[in-house]
Design an enzyme around this catalytic site. Structure first.
Site, mmCIF file in Angstrom:
data_model
loop_
_atom_site.group_PDB
_atom_site.id
_atom_site.type_symbol
_atom_site.label_atom_id
_atom_site.label_comp_id
_atom_site.label_asym_id
_atom_site.label_seq_id
_atom_site.Cartn_x
_atom_site.Cartn_y
_atom_site.Cartn_z
ATOM 1 N N ASP A 286 -51.932 11.220 -66.247
ATOM 2 C CA ASP A 286 -51.839 9.957 -66.317
ATOM 3 C C ASP A 286 -53.303 9.518 -66.592
ATOM 4 O OD1 ASP A 286 -50.897 7.323 -66.162
ATOM 5 O OD2 ASP A 286 -50.802 7.332 -63.854
ATOM 6 N N GLU B 230 -56.531 7.021 -70.728
ATOM 7 C CA GLU B 230 -56.834 6.318 -72.371
ATOM 8 C C GLU B 230 -58.354 6.273 -72.478
ATOM 9 O OE1 GLU B 230 -55.145 5.131 -69.598
ATOM 10 O OE2 GLU B 230 -53.051 5.659 -70.789
ATOM 11 N N ASP C 196 -46.181 1.697 -68.084
ATOM 12 C CA ASP C 196 -45.834 0.706 -67.016
ATOM 13 C C ASP C 196 -44.832 -0.490 -67.539
ATOM 14 O OD1 ASP C 196 -47.042 2.561 -65.499
ATOM 15 O OD2 ASP C 196 -48.636 1.224 -65.158
HETATM 16 C C1 NOJ Z 1 -50.004 4.478 -63.658
HETATM 17 C C2 NOJ Z 1 -48.777 5.091 -64.352
HETATM 18 O O1 NOJ Z 1 -48.485 4.572 -65.583
HETATM 19 C C3 NOJ Z 1 -47.707 5.044 -63.386
HETATM 20 O O2 NOJ Z 1 -46.510 5.701 -64.028
HETATM 21 C C4 NOJ Z 1 -47.918 5.855 -62.031
HETATM 22 O O3 NOJ Z 1 -46.956 5.794 -61.252
HETATM 23 C C5 NOJ Z 1 -49.341 4.936 -61.397
HETATM 24 N N1 NOJ Z 1 -50.246 5.089 -62.462
HETATM 25 C C6 NOJ Z 1 -49.812 5.751 -60.215
HETATM 26 O O4 NOJ Z 1 -50.017 7.103 -60.485
#
Ligand code: NOJ
Length: 971
Positions: free
Chosen positions: A562, A565, A638
């Site tokens: 995660d 970017e 998200d």
């Molecule tokens: C951002 C991610 O997009 C999300 O899916 C994740 O739960 C959170 N970071 C925490 O790790």
């Protein structure tokens, strides 16, 4: 305050804002993206300059490109055309005025590559993207595969190429233009609008001296200073250090951007350039009626609560665009990993055949055309053009450059259960048991950042997860797996082994001084970022996945990457500054959009070479670029628990798939907020048709495991998830096809029905492979849906087998327990119909073939099976068979190459076992009614039920195996 919003704010104002956002979430309000955190084109110097150039071109009557190819320099040799490209307004250029180099490569795959670079720049321009993106050196068309047509006095050089000689590339010297024609029809044109602009590298001191000098001379000699227009002045703005909010980009190399227009002639729909939360068919960003005013931006960013219907950048970037019309399909791949902006303008003006006014008076239908303008911050202009002629050819041509999707382990395409966070080992055990108790299959349980010791990846919070290996083993006993999150930021802590080793090995990204380690703020607090451009860093990173180093990991544990970017809470636009330095003295600016992919690839390498090898990796990544497909899956980040986000997921995933990354999904249920049960259920019903199918939720959202809403929702969700499991053999076969020839897995309607203009802009329904039509329900309270049945054949509902005849739109019932999903006539789909608790538990189950006959009584389909875990399939250990109905006979045969047998090896234990699994049922749709099925001398009985317009005939136990050659007489 929730830890969900624990991003380190940079100011008190930011703290307050984040708190307000968090409160809004807790109260279930829908928040908006903080647009002011992210640049507009006008706030990004190079974008503004290149857009101003386009405005200048538009405002200038008779604008022509100042670029000309020196005709005497043009050469065609061994598949490469080269020449010197000159800007005839040299005096407008602040630099040396040397020619640019122009190269056009004719590839053996029929793709064409065009490169424009600076000759002898004062510093080398970054040209390394090809080293990480292209899978291998490609071959050139050999002489004889192309034909030089002419080089006339106007300096036009034409070359004919393509297997049937159908393509022509016409290079015009003055003004410079490259036109691609298919069967004589203009299709893609580079620099037709004359927007090519190339900022040469320059020297800051010399430039300011020159300016002072010029000013002094002008005054002395009393020269008349020509007033520059506002647009011309804009071309010189923000050349050096550039400020955005609290950050200054030092831009030590100064301006080095370039831009060029690409016309899709006769084409009104263009698609691709993910990732944006927008429609499949891209909208105009320029022109009087343009729905968007900003260009589409490609710059991998962590956009908190992203908005939909917006060209803002998101987590991933793929500069691949496809244009499609009834008569032609073409695509371009702009191979650049720096920040890139793309304007899209649709026009009806047809320069080639006359003026718009003439068209209007004569009432001739104008040719729609899409003009695009591509602007990149740095690097080399490097663009591939694909002319197909079919979409399938384009996917193959593109995949031959950037690779195809890695074949996943079979669990990876089943259902994944995630939330931020499953809190303890006990919690995991209870959720796992909940699935069994409610008879809902699932394969993978995910742990988010809270499972670690203080966000130190590769560690566990011992109090909450005292026996991680046991936990994984008990999941494994039911055929299930676990995934843990591993992010690229490393907590600065000399007591943390990963941090310590990273420092010792000197593998972190450096500050702009090239010497000190960059640090910034992310989940763990102050952190360093691994430099995945450093080969030593990659190898070391990969070694961290060894079982002895990642203590508590087992072969049942896989990885989620995660924040890659990369997300840096304290950085400009929530990412790393562009002037930080990678291995080899490469400025981050040049490679930003590839960083996440480099991380993804190093992680996949780690899982592949864990001490016990020969297991395919599974890694999910949020950031992506062209080539990501070689390393694993991605998801759309998200999203929010709203109907609009459910709706936008289909076009987003279709677009990502078109651009070569088929293994993708959206968080089922929506990440932020709390879906009402109807939304959650509808999301499951849609999500089972995402190639990557995972439910996920934010830390602050209420628990929403599929049984928590009671009836009828639990039953409806169970039914949906089971449907996914039923179709797993079909999905796995589609993954194999994608891994071989680059075909998308879920496909826009126009991919399967390229001649039906009614579907070119359609993105609320789509195809899974060539056989299933899916129409998600994306509005509250809806129980009837309009479905467009393309083509002239029938479509069969996958549940009750009711029939619809194409072509045309029909209103179809979509009650709470199902969305419209139809099997296309002419296809055969293998299913497994016994509900089990995981995909592993189904591996010895028999098959059902659902045969949907077309109007000629024909159908075909495939099945691909391998061990679902290892790389043995690469040496031929698999089954790939075709089923076909023709002239009343259903036959099954191997598709060559047919695995181990074809290679003269012993048939493996796997192929023997799986090949022997029986086909327990045939369901035959669309026949006029059947009486018997004969297999040699044996007769098997058939039972047919006549429904409205359809006979559904079932043949139980035809006594044939999935891996066996057979012919069944359907009578
Ligand atoms: C951002 C991610 O997009 C999300 O899916 C994740 O739960 C959170 N970071 C925490 O790790």
């Amino acid at each position: 305050m929730s830890r969900g919003n624990e991003r380190k704010p940079t100011s008190t104002k930011a703290i307050v804002l984040r708190s307000v956002l968090a409160l809004g979430l807790a109260l279930g309000c829908v928040n908006a993206v903080k647009r002011e955190d992210f640049k507009t084109c006008a706030q990004s110097g190079f974008c503004a300059r290149n857009r101003a150039y386009a405005d200048l071109a538009k405002d200038t009557p008779q604008w022509t490109s100042p670029f000309q190819l020196n005709p005497s320099s043009l050469r065609l040799q061994k598949g490469i055309i080269s020449g010197d490209l000159l800007n005839i307004q040299e005096e407008q250029l602040p630099a040396s005025g040397k020619a640019l180099s122009f190269e056009l490569h004719l590839l053996d795959t029929e793709a064409v590559r065009v490169r424009i670079n600076e000759v002898d720049p004062i510093k080398p321009r970054y040209d390394g993207v090809q080293d990480t993106v292209l899978i291998r050196p490609y071959g050139y068309s050999s002489e004889g595969q192309y034909e030089r047509l002419s080089k006339d006095d106007n300096g036009v050089l034409s070359v004919k190429y393509g297997s049937e000689g159908q393509n022509t590339v016409k290079i015009t010297s003055a003004p410079f233009k490259v036109e691609f024609l298919v069967n004589g029809v203009s299709t893609v044109i580079l620099n037709e609008e004359g927007l090519l602009r190339f900022e040469r590298l320059r020297n800051k001191e010399a430039e300011s001296e020159k300016l002072v000098d010029q000013g002094a001379q002008g005054e002395q000699e009393g020269e008349i200073q020509i007033e520059k227009s506002a647009l011309e002045l804009k071309l010189e703005e923000n050349l050096w250090d550039e400020r955005f909010k609290d950050n200054t980009d030092s831009k030590p190399r100064g301006p080095e951007s370039f831009g060029m227009d690409i016309t899709f002639s006769g084409i009104s729909h263009v698609y691709g350039i993910p990732e944006h939360a927008t429609s499949l068919s891209l909208k105009s960003t320029r022109g009087p009626d343009a729905p968007y005013t900003e260009p589409y931006r490609l710059y991998n960013l962590d956009v908190f609560e992203y908005e939909i219907d917006n060209p803002m950048a998101l987590y991933g970037s793929i500069p691949f665009m496809m244009g499609h019309s009834k008569n032609s399909t073409a695509a371009v791949f702009w191979m650049n990993a720096a920040e890139t902006w793309i304007d899209v303008e649709k026009t009806n003006e047809d320069k080639a055949s006359g003026l718009l006014s003439w068209i209007k008076t004569k009432k001739v239908t104008p040719t729609p055309t899409t003009k695009t303008h591509w602007i990149s911050e740095s690097g080399v202009l490097d663009v591939f053009v694909f002319l197909g002629p079919t979409q399938r050819d384009i996917f193959r041509q593109y995949a031959s450059l950037v690779g195809t999707t890695a074949m996943p382990q079979s669990f990876a395409i089943a259902y994944h259960q995630c939330r931020w966070n499953y809190n303890t080992q006990q919690d995991v055990a209870e959720v796992d048991a909940g699935f069994d108790e409610h008879d809902i299959p699932y394969d993978v349980l995910w742990l988010d950042i809270e499972h670690t010791n203080g966000k130190r990846y590769f560690t566990w919070d011992d109090a909450k997860f005292p026996n991680p290996a046991d936990m994984q083993l008990s999941l494994g006993a039911k055929g299930r797996k676990m995934v843990t999150i591993i992010d690229p930021h490393i907590k600065k802590d000399s007591g943390y082994h990963v941090s310590k080793q990273g420092t010792e090995l000197d593998v972190y990204i450096k500050n702009k001084d090239g010497d000190t380690d960059f640090d910034g703020w992310c989940w763990p607090g102050n952190s360093n970022w691994i430099d995945f451009y450093n080969p030593k860093a990659r190898d070391w990173w990969a070694s961290n996945f060894n079982y002895d180093k990642y203590v508590g990991s087992t072969k049942n544990l896989f990885t989620w990457n995660d924040m890659n970017e990369p997300s840096v809470f304290s950085g400009p636009e929530i990412t790393i500054p562009k002037d930080v330095i990678h291995y080899g003295n490469v400025e981050h600016r040049n490679v930003h959009n590839l960083y996440g992919t480099m991380f993804h690839s190093a992680t996949a390498q780690g899982l592949t070479q864990r001490n016990e090898t020969n297991q395919r990796p599974f890694v999910l990544s949020r950031a992506f670029f062209a080539g990501t497909q070689r390393y694993g899956a991605i998801w759309t980040g998200d999203n929010t628990a709203t109907w609009e986000h459910l709706e936008i997921a289909s076009p987003m995933l279709l677009t990502i798939g078109l651009a070569g990354v088929p293994f993708s999904g959206a968080d089922v249920g929506g990440f932020f907020g709390n879906p009402e049960p109807e939304l959650l259920t509808r999301w499951y019903q849609a999500g089972i048709y995402y190639p990557f199918f995972r439910a996920h939720a934010h830390l602050d959202s209420k628990r929403r495991e599929p049984w928590l809403f009671g009836e009828p929702y639990t039953t409806q969700i169970r039914e949906a998830v089971r449907t996914r499991y039923t179709f797993l053999p079909f999905w796995y076969t589609l993954f194999q096809e994608a891994s071989v020839d680059g075909m998308p897995i879920i496909r826009p309607m126009f991919t399967e029905f390229p001649e039906d203009e009614a579907v070119f802009g359609m993105d609320d329904q789509y195809m899974v492979g060539d056989a299933l039509l899916v129409k998600p329900v994306t509005k509250a309270g809806v129980t009837r849906s309009t479905v467009y049945f393309a083509g002239n054949e029938k479509w069969f509902d996958i549940k009750d087998y009711s029939v619809q005849q194409g072509p045309g739109a029909k209103e179809i019932a979509s009650p709470a327990n199902k969305i419209p999903v139809y099997q296309r006539a002419g296809t055969i789909i293998p299913r497994r119909e016994r509900p089990r608790r995981s995909s592993k538990a189904m591996e010895n189950d028999p098959f059902t073939l659902v045969i949907a006959l077309d109007s000629k009584g024909e159908a075909s389909g495939k099945i691909y099976l391998d061990d679902g875990e290892t790389f043995d399939y690469q040496s031929g250990d698999y089954l790939l068979r075709e089923f076909r109905v023709s002239k009343g006979v259903l036959s099954s045969h191997d598709i060559k190459p047919a695995g181990a047998l074809a290679q003269g090896k012993k048939i493996s234990e796997f192929v023997q076992r799986v090949g022997g699994l029986r086909i327990e049922r045939l369901v035959i749709l669309g026949s006029a009614g059947l009486k018997t099925v004969r297999v040699g001398d044996r007769t098997v009985s058939v039972s047919c039920v006549k429904t409205a317009g359809n006979h559904v005939c079932t043949v139980k136990e035809p006594q044939v195996a999935i891996g066996e050659d057979f012919s069944l007489q359907l009578e």
